[in-house]
Design an enzyme around this catalytic site. Structure first.
Site, short mmCIF file in Angstrom:
data_model
loop_
_atom_site.label_atom_id
_atom_site.label_comp_id
_atom_site.label_asym_id
_atom_site.label_seq_id
_atom_site.Cartn_x
_atom_site.Cartn_y
_atom_site.Cartn_z
N ASN A 38 0.81 -1.22 0.00
CA ASN A 38 0.00 0.00 0.00
C ASN A 38 0.85 1.28 0.00
O ASN A 38 1.67 1.46 0.88
CB ASN A 38 -0.90 -0.02 1.24
CG ASN A 38 -2.02 1.00 1.13
OD1 ASN A 38 -2.18 1.65 0.10
ND2 ASN A 38 -2.77 1.14 2.19
N HIS A 123 -13.16 -4.01 12.44
CA HIS A 123 -12.78 -2.67 12.91
C HIS A 123 -14.00 -1.85 13.28
O HIS A 123 -14.72 -1.38 12.40
CB HIS A 123 -12.04 -1.93 11.79
CG HIS A 123 -10.67 -2.44 11.52
ND1 HIS A 123 -9.76 -1.73 10.76
CD2 HIS A 123 -10.03 -3.56 11.89
CE1 HIS A 123 -8.62 -2.40 10.68
NE2 HIS A 123 -8.76 -3.51 11.35
N ARG A 148 -12.02 -4.78 17.06
CA ARG A 148 -11.02 -3.75 17.31
C ARG A 148 -11.74 -2.41 17.49
O ARG A 148 -12.63 -2.10 16.68
CB ARG A 148 -10.05 -3.64 16.12
CG ARG A 148 -8.83 -2.79 16.41
CD ARG A 148 -8.00 -2.50 15.18
NE ARG A 148 -8.54 -1.36 14.44
CZ ARG A 148 -7.84 -0.73 13.50
NH1 ARG A 148 -6.63 -1.16 13.14
NH2 ARG A 148 -8.37 0.31 12.87
N TYR A 160 -5.71 8.32 12.82
CA TYR A 160 -5.76 6.97 12.28
C TYR A 160 -6.94 6.20 12.87
O TYR A 160 -7.23 6.30 14.07
CB TYR A 160 -4.48 6.19 12.60
CG TYR A 160 -4.70 4.73 12.32
CD1 TYR A 160 -5.01 3.83 13.35
CD2 TYR A 160 -4.75 4.26 11.01
CE1 TYR A 160 -5.29 2.52 13.07
CE2 TYR A 160 -5.04 2.95 10.73
CZ TYR A 160 -5.32 2.08 11.75
OH TYR A 160 -5.64 0.77 11.48
N ASP A 207 -5.38 -0.74 18.26
CA ASP A 207 -4.17 -0.53 17.47
C ASP A 207 -3.60 0.86 17.76
O ASP A 207 -4.25 1.87 17.46
CB ASP A 207 -4.54 -0.64 15.96
CG ASP A 207 -3.31 -0.74 15.07
OD1 ASP A 207 -3.48 -1.11 13.90
OD2 ASP A 207 -2.20 -0.46 15.55
N HIS A 209 -0.77 1.82 16.48
CA HIS A 209 -0.18 2.18 15.18
C HIS A 209 1.19 2.84 15.31
O HIS A 209 1.45 3.89 14.71
CB HIS A 209 -1.14 3.11 14.42
CG HIS A 209 -1.33 2.70 12.98
ND1 HIS A 209 -0.73 3.35 11.94
CD2 HIS A 209 -2.02 1.68 12.42
CE1 HIS A 209 -1.08 2.78 10.79
NE2 HIS A 209 -1.86 1.77 11.05
N GLU A 233 -2.04 -3.54 19.82
CA GLU A 233 -1.25 -3.72 18.59
C GLU A 233 -0.31 -2.56 18.33
O GLU A 233 -0.66 -1.40 18.51
CB GLU A 233 -2.20 -3.85 17.41
CG GLU A 233 -1.53 -4.00 16.07
CD GLU A 233 -2.53 -4.09 14.95
OE1 GLU A 233 -3.72 -4.35 15.21
OE2 GLU A 233 -2.13 -3.90 13.79
N GLU A 259 2.76 -6.09 11.36
CA GLU A 259 2.20 -5.93 10.01
C GLU A 259 3.19 -5.26 9.08
O GLU A 259 3.09 -5.41 7.86
CB GLU A 259 0.88 -5.17 10.05
CG GLU A 259 1.00 -3.73 10.42
CD GLU A 259 -0.36 -3.05 10.46
OE1 GLU A 259 -1.26 -3.57 11.14
OE2 GLU A 259 -0.52 -2.02 9.81
N ARG A 280 1.83 -10.41 13.48
CA ARG A 280 0.86 -9.74 12.61
C ARG A 280 1.20 -9.79 11.12
O ARG A 280 0.41 -9.37 10.30
CB ARG A 280 0.75 -8.26 13.02
CG ARG A 280 -0.05 -8.04 14.28
CD ARG A 280 -1.54 -8.09 14.02
NE ARG A 280 -2.03 -6.91 13.31
CZ ARG A 280 -2.99 -6.93 12.40
NH1 ARG A 280 -3.54 -8.08 12.05
NH2 ARG A 280 -3.40 -5.82 11.81
N HIS A 309 -2.35 -9.83 9.36
CA HIS A 309 -2.85 -8.55 8.86
C HIS A 309 -3.80 -8.83 7.70
O HIS A 309 -3.48 -9.62 6.81
CB HIS A 309 -1.63 -7.75 8.38
CG HIS A 309 -1.87 -6.34 8.07
ND1 HIS A 309 -1.12 -5.67 7.14
CD2 HIS A 309 -2.74 -5.45 8.58
CE1 HIS A 309 -1.51 -4.42 7.07
NE2 HIS A 309 -2.48 -4.24 7.94
N ASP A 313 -6.26 -3.31 2.03
CA ASP A 313 -5.18 -3.17 1.05
C ASP A 313 -4.41 -4.47 0.84
O ASP A 313 -3.30 -4.46 0.32
CB ASP A 313 -4.25 -2.02 1.39
CG ASP A 313 -3.82 -1.99 2.86
OD1 ASP A 313 -4.61 -1.47 3.67
OD2 ASP A 313 -2.73 -2.48 3.18
N GLU A 336 -7.64 -10.92 10.87
CA GLU A 336 -8.25 -9.61 10.59
C GLU A 336 -9.08 -9.72 9.32
O GLU A 336 -8.64 -10.33 8.33
CB GLU A 336 -7.16 -8.56 10.41
CG GLU A 336 -7.69 -7.16 10.15
CD GLU A 336 -6.59 -6.13 10.11
OE1 GLU A 336 -5.41 -6.51 10.09
OE2 GLU A 336 -6.91 -4.93 10.12
N TRP A 399 3.22 7.21 11.79
CA TRP A 399 1.80 7.10 11.42
C TRP A 399 1.34 5.69 11.67
O TRP A 399 2.09 4.74 11.41
CB TRP A 399 1.58 7.44 9.95
CG TRP A 399 0.12 7.36 9.61
CD1 TRP A 399 -0.86 8.27 9.91
CD2 TRP A 399 -0.55 6.28 8.93
NE1 TRP A 399 -2.07 7.83 9.46
CE2 TRP A 399 -1.93 6.63 8.88
CE3 TRP A 399 -0.12 5.06 8.39
CZ2 TRP A 399 -2.89 5.78 8.27
CZ3 TRP A 399 -1.07 4.22 7.81
CH2 TRP A 399 -2.42 4.61 7.75
#
Ligand code: CS2
Ligand code: MG
Length: 399
Positions: A38, A123, A148, A160, A207, A209, A233, A259, A280, A309, A313, A336, A399
């Site tokens: 991605n 999610h 999640r 996010y 998450d 992130h 996560e 991930e 992940r 993961h 995407d 997921e 991010w």
């Protein structure tokens, strides 16, 4: 010998970009693999088209391990997301071909099924608690038993995991905001509200992130212990594997990582020192079925489970490969799952099914998913970046 006679990449963008590897053999069979990275898709396309695929022509299609080793060792420059996604696309296409030649569903070549179906998580998200609660209920109605939860600390703009209706990705990176102290205050309050509304039994994931330092992650894990998460996560960037020692010393909240990790070496300390609880990585980003199986067998020695993961995407071809591997391994944790759009399903037909919170891996011969190349041609590539993250002083943050 079954020879590889053609190998190409197919780039298509039914709502988002996907990269697919197509390999055909002298037996007239065609196999597919997902190589989507991605935000960096064309880097993988060039790595395949310019460097790996030309080496495939004339090779024995059944030599999966040897081909994996050729592309892992033969390019001199090893590992990394672009390399391992390119290798993954080829690896899965070769497994697809081998399973077709054997007239079996792919999981049968991996040792057969170890379970009847794959428990998934979805999610749930909301700009405030009311929206989050509605989203949780909607996921419960679809049968999800693992959910999640993500919501925005008050006062922050785009963040996010919280959708405000505008596209997450765009032709140039969208700038999102971050405020660690605000987040560390907000997360426990969010879980307090969720537990009081939905009770103690619902399996909850979250998450972070990659956004905290190890000691901030330790603080968060400790503060969330009363809410008994299934997993927390990406609490801190995992290149710093040793950083997880500090987290582990302070909290028993289970940790899921990986991930963005793509090889067993990325997990060496994390797994051998029991610093995480779930791996992940996806088949698409960790060198295919061959690459990820190696990581998960290593993890199994330490009772660490899979949590592959599976965002929007990763294509249905990548998800099919994940399903076959997840069905076969003993140390499966959870998968997921994000429903894809109708146009994605038009481009990527799949025989696997999501029903009542579970993925049911099909017994279709081979991978059980493929690409409709005519439909794919109707969705030309559009460059698309993932967002970037900024602090109040405009400095860039993870991010
Ligand atoms: C997220 C992903 O699913 C997750 O856990 O971390 O949605 C991630 O942001 C995207 O896959 C990045 O492409
Ligand atoms: Mg994540």
């Amino acid at each position: 010998m079954t020879k590889i006679v053609a190998a190409t990449t197919i780039v298509t963008s039914p709502g988002r970009n996907f990269v697919t590897v197509r390999i055909s053999t002298s037996d007239g069979l065609v196999g597919y693999g997902d190589a989507t990275l991605n935000g960096r898709e064309l880097a993988v396309v060039s790595y395949l088209d310019d460097y790996l695929l030309p080496q495939l022509i004339g090779r024995d299609a059944h030599r999966i391990e040897d081909t994996w080793q050729l592309f892992y060792r033969g390019g001199y420059w090893r590992r990394g997301p672009v390399t391992m996604a390119a290798i993954a696309g080829i690896d899965v296409a070769l497994w697809d071909l081998k399973a077709q030649a054997a007239q079996m569903p792919l999981y049968q070549l991996l040792g057969g099924a170890s379970r009847t179906a794959l428990a998934t998580y979805g999610h749930a998200t909301g700009r405030d608690f009311a929206e989050l609660a509605d989203s949780i209920r909607a996921h419960q109605e679809k049968g999800f038993r693992h959910i999640r939860v993500q919501s925005a600390p008050p006062g922050l703009g785009r963040i996010y995991g919280v959708h405000d209706g505008t596209p997450t990705q765009s032709g140039l990176p969208v700038v999102e905001q971050w405020d660690t102290p605000a987040y560390l205050r907000h997360a426990p309050r969010m879980f307090e509200a969720v537990r009081s509304e939905f009770g103690e039994e619902l399996s909850l994931l979250h998450d972070t992130h990659h956004r905290l330092t190890p000691i901030q992650a330790a603080q968060l894990g400790k503060n969330l212990e009363p809410y008994s998460l299934f997993w927390l996560e990406d609490v801190t960037p995992a290149e710093n594997q040793e950083g997880f020692r500090a987290i582990r010393q302070h909290t028993t909240t289970p940790l899921a990582v990986g991930e963005v990790l793509n090889s067993a070496f990325d997990y060496l300390t994390l797994i051998s020192e029991q610093l995480i609880d779930f791996v992940r990585s996806s088949v698409t980003h960790a060198g295919g079925i061959t690459g990820l199986r190696r990581i998960l067998d290593f993890a199994a020695l330490y009772q660490i489970r899979s949590g592959m993961h599976g965002p929007a995407d990763i294509s249905p071809i990548g998800m099919a490969a994940a399903g076959h591997l997840a069905l076969a391994i003993h140390n499966f944790g959870v998968q997921e799952y994000i429903a894809q759009s109708a146009s994605v399903h038009d481009v990527f037909p799949s025989t696997h099914e999501f029903r009542n919170g579970n993925i049911h891996v099909s017994d279709h011969v081979g991978l059980g998913a493929w690409i409709d190349e005519t439909a794919a041609a109707g969705f030309p590539y559009e460059r698309s970046f993932l967002p970037i993250n900024q602090l109040a002083d405009a400095s860039v943050h993870d991010w």
